[in-house]
Motif scaffolding. Structure first.
Motif, PDB file in Angstrom:
ATOM      1  N   HIS A 107       0.969  -1.267   0.172  1.00  0.00           N
ATOM      2  CA  HIS A 107      -0.296  -0.017   0.059  1.00  0.00           C
ATOM      3  C   HIS A 107       0.789   1.175   0.174  1.00  0.00           C
ATOM      4  CE1 HIS A 107      -3.232  -2.795   0.698  1.00  0.00           C
ATOM      5  NE2 HIS A 107      -2.902  -2.958   1.497  1.00  0.00           N
ATOM      6  N   ARG A 108       1.075   1.726  -1.245  1.00  0.00           N
ATOM      7  CA  ARG A 108       1.679   3.032  -1.196  1.00  0.00           C
ATOM      8  C   ARG A 108       1.062   4.021  -2.380  1.00  0.00           C
ATOM      9  NH1 ARG A 108       5.433   3.130  -5.390  1.00  0.00           N
ATOM     10  NH2 ARG A 108       5.944   0.912  -6.154  1.00  0.00           N
ATOM     11  N   PHE A 122       3.411   7.303   2.661  1.00  0.00           N
ATOM     12  CA  PHE A 122       3.483   5.879   3.475  1.00  0.00           C
ATOM     13  C   PHE A 122       3.718   4.814   2.367  1.00  0.00           C
ATOM     14  CE2 PHE A 122      -0.681   7.122   2.033  1.00  0.00           C
ATOM     15  CZ  PHE A 122      -1.203   5.843   1.223  1.00  0.00           C
ATOM     16  N   ASP A 123       4.592   3.802   2.958  1.00  0.00           N
ATOM     17  CA  ASP A 123       4.628   2.750   2.281  1.00  0.00           C
ATOM     18  C   ASP A 123       4.592   1.206   3.042  1.00  0.00           C
ATOM     19  OD1 ASP A 123       5.925   0.746   0.771  1.00  0.00           O
ATOM     20  OD2 ASP A 123       7.915   1.732   0.385  1.00  0.00           O
ATOM     21  N   GLU A 229       2.395   6.549   7.736  1.00  0.00           N
ATOM     22  CA  GLU A 229       3.830   6.679   7.581  1.00  0.00           C
ATOM     23  C   GLU A 229       4.529   6.205   8.678  1.00  0.00           C
ATOM     24  OE1 GLU A 229       1.776   9.318   7.910  1.00  0.00           O
ATOM     25  OE2 GLU A 229       2.558  10.080   9.904  1.00  0.00           O
ATOM     26  N   ASP A 232       5.558   0.009   8.474  1.00  0.00           N
ATOM     27  CA  ASP A 232       6.211  -0.778   7.395  1.00  0.00           C
ATOM     28  C   ASP A 232       5.736  -2.064   7.226  1.00  0.00           C
ATOM     29  OD1 ASP A 232       8.355  -1.619   5.850  1.00  0.00           O
ATOM     30  OD2 ASP A 232       9.845  -2.092   7.459  1.00  0.00           O
ATOM     31  N   GLN A 252      -4.537   4.227  -0.625  1.00  0.00           N
ATOM     32  CA  GLN A 252      -3.735   4.459  -1.815  1.00  0.00           C
ATOM     33  C   GLN A 252      -4.455   4.777  -2.967  1.00  0.00           C
ATOM     34  OE1 GLN A 252      -3.376  -0.488  -2.165  1.00  0.00           O
ATOM     35  NE2 GLN A 252      -1.671   0.807  -3.251  1.00  0.00           N
TER      36      GLN A 252
END
Ligand code: IPM
Ligand code: MN
Length: 347
Positions: A107-108, A122-123, A229, A232, A252
Protein backbone atom coordinates in the motif's frame (compact mmCIF):
# COMPACT_ATOMS: atom_id res chain seq x y z
CA UNK A 1 15.41 -18.83 -23.98
CA UNK A 2 14.10 -19.23 -20.47
CA UNK A 3 10.32 -19.72 -20.39
CA UNK A 4 7.79 -19.79 -17.54
CA UNK A 5 4.51 -21.71 -17.60
CA UNK A 6 1.75 -19.38 -16.40
CA UNK A 7 -1.85 -20.42 -15.71
CA UNK A 8 -4.25 -17.59 -16.53
CA UNK A 9 -7.62 -17.57 -14.77
CA UNK A 10 -9.35 -14.33 -15.85
CA UNK A 11 -12.50 -15.42 -13.99
CA UNK A 12 -15.48 -13.09 -13.92
CA UNK A 13 -16.46 -9.52 -14.77
CA UNK A 14 -13.58 -7.07 -15.05
CA UNK A 15 -11.18 -9.93 -14.28
CA UNK A 16 -11.17 -10.71 -18.00
CA UNK A 17 -10.16 -7.20 -19.13
CA UNK A 18 -7.52 -6.65 -16.45
CA UNK A 19 -5.84 -10.01 -17.12
CA UNK A 20 -5.80 -9.29 -20.83
CA UNK A 21 -4.13 -5.94 -20.06
CA UNK A 22 -1.65 -7.52 -17.66
CA UNK A 23 -0.71 -10.21 -20.12
CA UNK A 24 0.17 -7.60 -22.78
CA UNK A 25 2.36 -5.68 -20.35
CA UNK A 26 4.11 -8.76 -18.93
CA UNK A 27 4.89 -10.14 -22.37
CA UNK A 28 6.45 -6.86 -23.43
CA UNK A 29 8.52 -6.79 -20.23
CA UNK A 30 9.58 -10.41 -20.78
CA UNK A 31 10.68 -9.73 -24.35
CA UNK A 32 12.72 -6.76 -23.13
CA UNK A 33 14.44 -8.86 -20.48
CA UNK A 34 15.05 -11.92 -22.66
CA UNK A 35 12.65 -14.51 -21.30
CA UNK A 36 9.27 -15.87 -22.40
CA UNK A 37 5.91 -16.39 -20.74
CA UNK A 38 4.02 -19.46 -21.87
CA UNK A 39 0.40 -18.86 -20.89
CA UNK A 40 -2.50 -21.31 -20.72
CA UNK A 41 -5.90 -19.78 -20.11
CA UNK A 42 -8.60 -21.53 -18.08
CA UNK A 43 -12.25 -20.42 -18.37
CA UNK A 44 -13.06 -21.25 -14.72
CA UNK A 45 -15.65 -18.76 -13.54
CA UNK A 46 -19.35 -18.31 -12.76
CA UNK A 47 -20.03 -18.88 -16.50
CA UNK A 48 -18.25 -22.20 -16.20
CA UNK A 49 -20.35 -22.98 -13.11
CA UNK A 50 -23.57 -22.34 -14.98
CA UNK A 51 -22.46 -24.69 -17.74
CA UNK A 52 -20.92 -27.48 -15.66
CA UNK A 53 -22.18 -27.15 -12.09
CA UNK A 54 -18.68 -26.50 -10.73
CA UNK A 55 -16.31 -23.52 -10.66
CA UNK A 56 -13.45 -25.69 -11.93
CA UNK A 57 -13.15 -29.33 -13.02
CA UNK A 58 -12.51 -32.00 -10.35
CA UNK A 59 -8.85 -32.19 -11.40
CA UNK A 60 -8.46 -28.39 -11.51
CA UNK A 61 -6.00 -28.22 -8.64
CA UNK A 62 -3.86 -31.01 -10.10
CA UNK A 63 -3.88 -29.24 -13.48
CA UNK A 64 -2.63 -26.01 -11.91
CA UNK A 65 0.09 -27.76 -9.93
CA UNK A 66 2.26 -28.11 -13.03
CA UNK A 67 2.54 -24.34 -13.58
CA UNK A 68 5.24 -21.94 -12.39
CA UNK A 69 2.62 -19.38 -11.29
CA UNK A 70 -1.06 -18.50 -11.54
CA UNK A 71 -2.41 -15.11 -12.62
CA UNK A 72 -6.03 -14.61 -11.56
CA UNK A 73 -8.42 -11.76 -12.38
CA UNK A 74 -11.48 -11.93 -10.14
CA UNK A 75 -14.02 -14.50 -9.02
CA UNK A 76 -17.70 -13.89 -8.32
CA UNK A 77 -20.99 -12.75 -9.79
CA UNK A 78 -23.37 -12.87 -6.83
CA UNK A 79 -26.55 -12.35 -8.87
CA UNK A 80 -25.78 -15.58 -10.72
CA UNK A 81 -23.86 -17.72 -8.21
CA UNK A 82 -23.74 -17.10 -4.45
CA UNK A 83 -20.30 -15.80 -3.39
CA UNK A 84 -20.10 -18.55 -0.79
CA UNK A 85 -20.24 -21.05 -3.66
CA UNK A 86 -18.00 -19.31 -6.22
CA UNK A 87 -15.21 -18.34 -3.83
CA UNK A 88 -15.19 -21.69 -2.03
CA UNK A 89 -15.17 -23.39 -5.43
CA UNK A 90 -12.17 -21.63 -6.96
CA UNK A 91 -10.14 -18.92 -5.22
CA UNK A 92 -10.07 -20.21 -1.65
CA UNK A 93 -9.29 -23.88 -2.52
CA UNK A 94 -6.29 -22.74 -4.62
CA UNK A 95 -4.88 -20.68 -1.74
CA UNK A 96 -5.26 -23.61 0.64
CA UNK A 97 -4.24 -26.49 -1.65
CA UNK A 98 -1.03 -24.76 -2.70
CA UNK A 99 -0.26 -23.60 0.86
CA UNK A 100 -0.10 -19.98 -0.26
CA UNK A 101 0.03 -18.93 3.34
CA UNK A 102 1.43 -15.45 2.83
CA UNK A 103 -0.90 -12.97 1.17
CA UNK A 104 1.18 -9.87 0.60
CA UNK A 105 -0.32 -6.52 -0.34
CA UNK A 106 1.66 -3.30 -0.86
CA UNK A 107 0.00 0.00 0.00
CA UNK A 108 1.62 3.17 -1.23
CA UNK A 109 0.58 6.06 -3.44
CA UNK A 110 1.66 5.92 -7.07
CA UNK A 111 2.94 9.24 -8.47
CA UNK A 112 0.01 11.35 -9.66
CA UNK A 113 -2.58 9.43 -7.63
CA UNK A 114 -4.34 11.38 -4.92
CA UNK A 115 -5.39 9.49 -1.82
CA UNK A 116 -8.05 10.64 0.65
CA UNK A 117 -5.51 11.33 3.41
CA UNK A 118 -3.31 14.32 4.19
CA UNK A 119 -0.41 11.90 4.61
CA UNK A 120 1.14 10.81 1.33
CA UNK A 121 4.58 9.44 2.20
CA UNK A 122 3.54 6.01 3.41
CA UNK A 123 4.78 2.64 2.20
CA UNK A 124 3.10 -0.28 3.96
CA UNK A 125 3.43 -3.98 3.22
CA UNK A 126 0.48 -5.87 4.67
CA UNK A 127 1.06 -9.57 5.17
CA UNK A 128 -2.11 -11.52 5.72
CA UNK A 129 -2.23 -15.12 6.93
CA UNK A 130 -3.99 -16.85 4.05
CA UNK A 131 -4.80 -20.46 4.88
CA UNK A 132 -6.32 -20.71 8.36
CA UNK A 133 -7.56 -18.41 11.14
CA UNK A 134 -11.08 -17.08 10.84
CA UNK A 135 -11.42 -18.37 7.23
CA UNK A 136 -10.59 -22.00 8.00
CA UNK A 137 -14.07 -23.09 7.02
CA UNK A 138 -14.54 -25.09 10.21
CA UNK A 139 -18.08 -24.96 11.52
CA UNK A 140 -21.63 -25.94 10.91
CA UNK A 141 -25.30 -25.17 11.32
CA UNK A 142 -28.00 -27.12 13.09
CA UNK A 143 -31.77 -26.74 13.43
CA UNK A 144 -31.68 -24.86 10.13
CA UNK A 145 -34.51 -22.46 9.56
CA UNK A 146 -36.02 -22.95 13.02
CA UNK A 147 -36.16 -20.67 16.02
CA UNK A 148 -33.48 -22.86 17.62
CA UNK A 149 -31.03 -22.41 14.79
CA UNK A 150 -27.33 -22.36 15.71
CA UNK A 151 -24.40 -21.35 13.50
CA UNK A 152 -20.82 -21.97 14.61
CA UNK A 153 -17.73 -20.86 12.72
CA UNK A 154 -14.48 -21.64 14.49
CA UNK A 155 -11.27 -19.73 13.93
CA UNK A 156 -8.28 -22.06 13.86
CA UNK A 157 -4.80 -20.91 14.79
CA UNK A 158 -2.00 -23.45 14.70
CA UNK A 159 1.53 -22.93 15.98
CA UNK A 160 2.84 -23.91 12.57
CA UNK A 161 0.52 -21.48 10.78
CA UNK A 162 1.10 -18.52 13.08
CA UNK A 163 4.83 -19.02 13.35
CA UNK A 164 5.44 -19.30 9.62
CA UNK A 165 3.48 -16.16 8.71
CA UNK A 166 5.29 -14.15 11.39
CA UNK A 167 8.66 -15.49 10.29
CA UNK A 168 7.80 -14.51 6.72
CA UNK A 169 6.88 -11.03 7.99
CA UNK A 170 10.16 -10.65 9.87
CA UNK A 171 12.10 -11.65 6.74
CA UNK A 172 10.26 -8.98 4.74
CA UNK A 173 10.85 -6.36 7.45
CA UNK A 174 14.56 -7.15 7.29
CA UNK A 175 14.58 -6.41 3.56
CA UNK A 176 12.65 -3.15 4.08
CA UNK A 177 12.85 -0.60 6.90
CA UNK A 178 13.22 -3.09 9.75
CA UNK A 179 9.84 -2.54 11.43
CA UNK A 180 7.10 -5.08 12.02
CA UNK A 181 3.64 -4.46 13.46
CA UNK A 182 1.79 -7.56 14.65
CA UNK A 183 -2.00 -7.14 14.73
CA UNK A 184 -4.29 -9.04 17.11
CA UNK A 185 -7.22 -8.44 19.43
CA UNK A 186 -5.69 -10.10 22.48
CA UNK A 187 -7.47 -7.82 24.92
CA UNK A 188 -10.78 -9.46 23.95
CA UNK A 189 -9.91 -12.81 22.35
CA UNK A 190 -8.00 -14.49 25.11
CA UNK A 191 -7.00 -17.79 23.51
CA UNK A 192 -6.09 -17.41 19.86
CA UNK A 193 -4.90 -13.83 19.96
CA UNK A 194 -2.91 -14.17 23.18
CA UNK A 195 -1.31 -17.20 21.54
CA UNK A 196 -0.48 -15.07 18.46
CA UNK A 197 1.15 -12.43 20.69
CA UNK A 198 3.24 -15.13 22.40
CA UNK A 199 4.41 -16.56 19.10
CA UNK A 200 5.27 -13.02 17.92
CA UNK A 201 7.52 -12.57 20.95
CA UNK A 202 9.14 -15.98 20.40
CA UNK A 203 9.87 -15.40 16.71
CA UNK A 204 11.04 -11.83 17.43
CA UNK A 205 13.88 -13.26 19.51
CA UNK A 206 15.42 -14.56 16.25
CA UNK A 207 15.24 -11.08 14.69
CA UNK A 208 16.85 -8.67 17.16
CA UNK A 209 17.49 -6.26 14.28
CA UNK A 210 13.73 -5.84 13.62
CA UNK A 211 11.72 -3.41 15.73
CA UNK A 212 8.43 -5.05 16.78
CA UNK A 213 5.20 -3.40 17.89
CA UNK A 214 1.90 -5.05 18.84
CA UNK A 215 -1.39 -3.39 17.94
CA UNK A 216 -5.01 -4.31 18.37
CA UNK A 217 -6.96 -4.41 15.14
CA UNK A 218 -9.16 -1.45 16.07
CA UNK A 219 -6.18 0.72 16.93
CA UNK A 220 -4.39 -0.39 13.77
CA UNK A 221 -7.39 0.66 11.66
CA UNK A 222 -7.14 4.14 13.18
CA UNK A 223 -3.35 4.24 12.78
CA UNK A 224 -3.54 3.41 9.07
CA UNK A 225 -5.63 6.55 8.63
CA UNK A 226 -3.97 8.87 11.15
CA UNK A 227 -0.30 7.86 10.89
CA UNK A 228 0.24 5.48 7.95
CA UNK A 229 3.82 6.73 7.50
CA UNK A 230 4.68 5.17 10.89
CA UNK A 231 4.10 1.66 9.50
CA UNK A 232 6.37 -0.66 7.53
CA UNK A 233 5.44 -4.37 7.57
CA UNK A 234 2.04 -5.22 9.09
CA UNK A 235 1.26 -8.88 9.85
CA UNK A 236 -2.30 -9.95 10.58
CA UNK A 237 -4.63 -12.93 10.62
CA UNK A 238 -6.81 -13.88 7.65
CA UNK A 239 -9.88 -11.80 8.64
CA UNK A 240 -7.99 -8.85 10.10
CA UNK A 241 -5.65 -8.80 7.10
CA UNK A 242 -8.61 -8.94 4.74
CA UNK A 243 -10.16 -5.87 6.32
CA UNK A 244 -6.93 -3.92 6.73
CA UNK A 245 -5.99 -4.43 3.09
CA UNK A 246 -9.24 -2.89 1.85
CA UNK A 247 -8.41 0.02 4.14
CA UNK A 248 -4.91 0.00 2.67
CA UNK A 249 -6.42 0.07 -0.82
CA UNK A 250 -8.60 3.02 0.17
CA UNK A 251 -5.70 5.12 1.45
CA UNK A 252 -3.69 4.41 -1.71
CA UNK A 253 -6.46 5.89 -3.84
CA UNK A 254 -8.76 2.92 -4.29
CA UNK A 255 -9.03 -0.73 -5.21
CA UNK A 256 -7.82 0.08 -8.71
CA UNK A 257 -4.28 0.26 -7.31
CA UNK A 258 -4.25 -2.56 -4.77
CA UNK A 259 -2.10 -5.51 -5.84
CA UNK A 260 -1.67 -8.83 -4.13
CA UNK A 261 0.37 -12.00 -4.16
CA UNK A 262 -0.61 -15.31 -2.58
CA UNK A 263 2.79 -16.78 -1.90
CA UNK A 264 3.93 -20.31 -1.17
CA UNK A 265 7.29 -19.36 0.34
CA UNK A 266 8.58 -22.95 0.28
CA UNK A 267 7.99 -22.99 -3.49
CA UNK A 268 6.68 -26.57 -3.47
CA UNK A 269 3.53 -25.45 -5.33
CA UNK A 270 2.68 -22.48 -7.55
CA UNK A 271 1.95 -19.07 -6.07
CA UNK A 272 -0.99 -16.98 -7.30
CA UNK A 273 -1.12 -13.29 -8.20
CA UNK A 274 -4.36 -11.29 -8.31
CA UNK A 275 -5.61 -7.75 -7.81
CA UNK A 276 -7.43 -7.14 -4.51
CA UNK A 277 -10.51 -5.84 -6.30
CA UNK A 278 -13.32 -8.17 -7.25
CA UNK A 279 -15.20 -8.75 -10.49
CA UNK A 280 -17.24 -5.49 -10.36
CA UNK A 281 -20.13 -6.86 -12.49
CA UNK A 282 -21.70 -3.36 -12.62
CA UNK A 283 -18.86 -1.97 -14.77
CA UNK A 284 -17.82 -5.23 -16.42
CA UNK A 285 -18.81 -4.22 -19.95
CA UNK A 286 -17.90 -0.54 -19.86
CA UNK A 287 -14.20 -0.94 -20.65
CA UNK A 288 -13.20 1.37 -17.80
CA UNK A 289 -11.71 -1.06 -15.27
CA UNK A 290 -8.35 0.19 -14.02
CA UNK A 291 -5.82 -2.54 -14.90
CA UNK A 292 -3.08 -1.11 -12.66
CA UNK A 293 -3.82 -3.35 -9.65
CA UNK A 294 -3.63 -6.44 -11.85
CA UNK A 295 -0.50 -5.25 -13.69
CA UNK A 296 1.22 -4.47 -10.39
CA UNK A 297 0.26 -8.01 -9.22
CA UNK A 298 1.83 -9.27 -12.46
CA UNK A 299 5.04 -7.42 -11.56
CA UNK A 300 4.99 -9.21 -8.19
CA UNK A 301 4.72 -12.47 -10.14
CA UNK A 302 7.82 -11.65 -12.22
CA UNK A 303 9.67 -10.80 -9.04
CA UNK A 304 8.65 -14.11 -7.46
CA UNK A 305 9.85 -15.95 -10.58
CA UNK A 306 13.26 -14.35 -10.08
CA UNK A 307 12.88 -11.80 -12.90
CA UNK A 308 13.41 -8.80 -10.67
CA UNK A 309 14.73 -6.57 -13.46
CA UNK A 310 11.58 -7.08 -15.56
CA UNK A 311 9.42 -6.65 -12.44
CA UNK A 312 11.08 -3.31 -11.67
CA UNK A 313 10.61 -2.24 -15.31
CA UNK A 314 6.86 -2.92 -15.05
CA UNK A 315 6.57 -0.91 -11.83
CA UNK A 316 8.51 1.98 -13.42
CA UNK A 317 6.22 1.86 -16.47
CA UNK A 318 3.11 2.01 -14.24
CA UNK A 319 4.64 4.98 -12.42
CA UNK A 320 5.55 6.72 -15.68
CA UNK A 321 1.92 6.42 -16.81
CA UNK A 322 0.36 7.62 -13.55
CA UNK A 323 2.88 10.47 -13.27
CA UNK A 324 1.38 11.71 -16.58
CA UNK A 325 -2.09 11.45 -15.11
CA UNK A 326 -3.01 8.25 -16.95
CA UNK A 327 -5.20 5.97 -14.85
CA UNK A 328 -5.26 8.30 -11.86
CA UNK A 329 -8.98 9.18 -11.84
CA UNK A 330 -11.83 6.64 -11.87
CA UNK A 331 -13.37 6.24 -15.31
CA UNK A 332 -11.28 8.99 -16.93
CA UNK A 333 -9.31 6.61 -19.13
CA UNK A 334 -10.36 3.37 -20.75
CA UNK A 335 -8.67 0.13 -19.73
CA UNK A 336 -7.06 0.00 -23.19
CA UNK A 337 -5.69 3.57 -22.89
CA UNK A 338 -4.07 2.86 -19.54
CA UNK A 339 -2.65 -0.42 -20.85
CA UNK A 340 -1.20 1.20 -23.98
CA UNK A 341 0.42 3.95 -21.90
CA UNK A 342 2.10 1.34 -19.69
CA UNK A 343 3.19 -0.79 -22.65
CA UNK A 344 4.61 2.32 -24.34
CA UNK A 345 6.49 3.32 -21.17
CA UNK A 346 8.24 -0.06 -21.24
CA UNK A 347 10.15 1.29 -24.27
C1 IPM B 1 -9.74 -10.79 -0.89
C2 IPM B 1 -11.19 -11.08 -1.07
C3 IPM B 1 -11.45 -12.54 -0.73
C4 IPM B 1 -10.89 -12.82 0.63
C5 IPM B 1 -12.92 -12.93 -0.76
C6 IPM B 1 -13.51 -12.68 -2.12
C7 IPM B 1 -13.14 -14.35 -0.32
O1 IPM B 1 -11.97 -10.24 -0.31
O2 IPM B 1 -8.91 -11.40 -1.57
O3 IPM B 1 -9.39 -9.94 -0.06
O4 IPM B 1 -11.40 -12.34 1.63
O5 IPM B 1 -9.89 -13.51 0.72
MN1 MN C 1 -10.84 -8.74 0.77
Amino acid sequence: MKSYKIALIPGDGIGIAVIDATWQVLNKAAAGAGFALDGTSFPWSCDFYEKTGAMMPPDGIETLRGFDAILLGAVGWPKRVPDSVSLHGLLLPIRKAFVQYANIRPHRLLPGVEGPLRASAFDILCIRENTEGEYSGAGGRIHNGTGDEVAVETAIFTRKGVERILRFGFEQARKRRGKLASVTKSNAQKYSMVFWDEVTAQVAADYPDVEVANYHIDAMAARMVMAPESLDVVVASNLFGDILTDLGAAIQGGLGYAASANINPERNAPSMFEPVHGSAPDIAHLGIANPIAAIWSGAMMLDHLGESRAAAAVISAIEAATARGIGTKPGQHKTTEITSAIVAALG
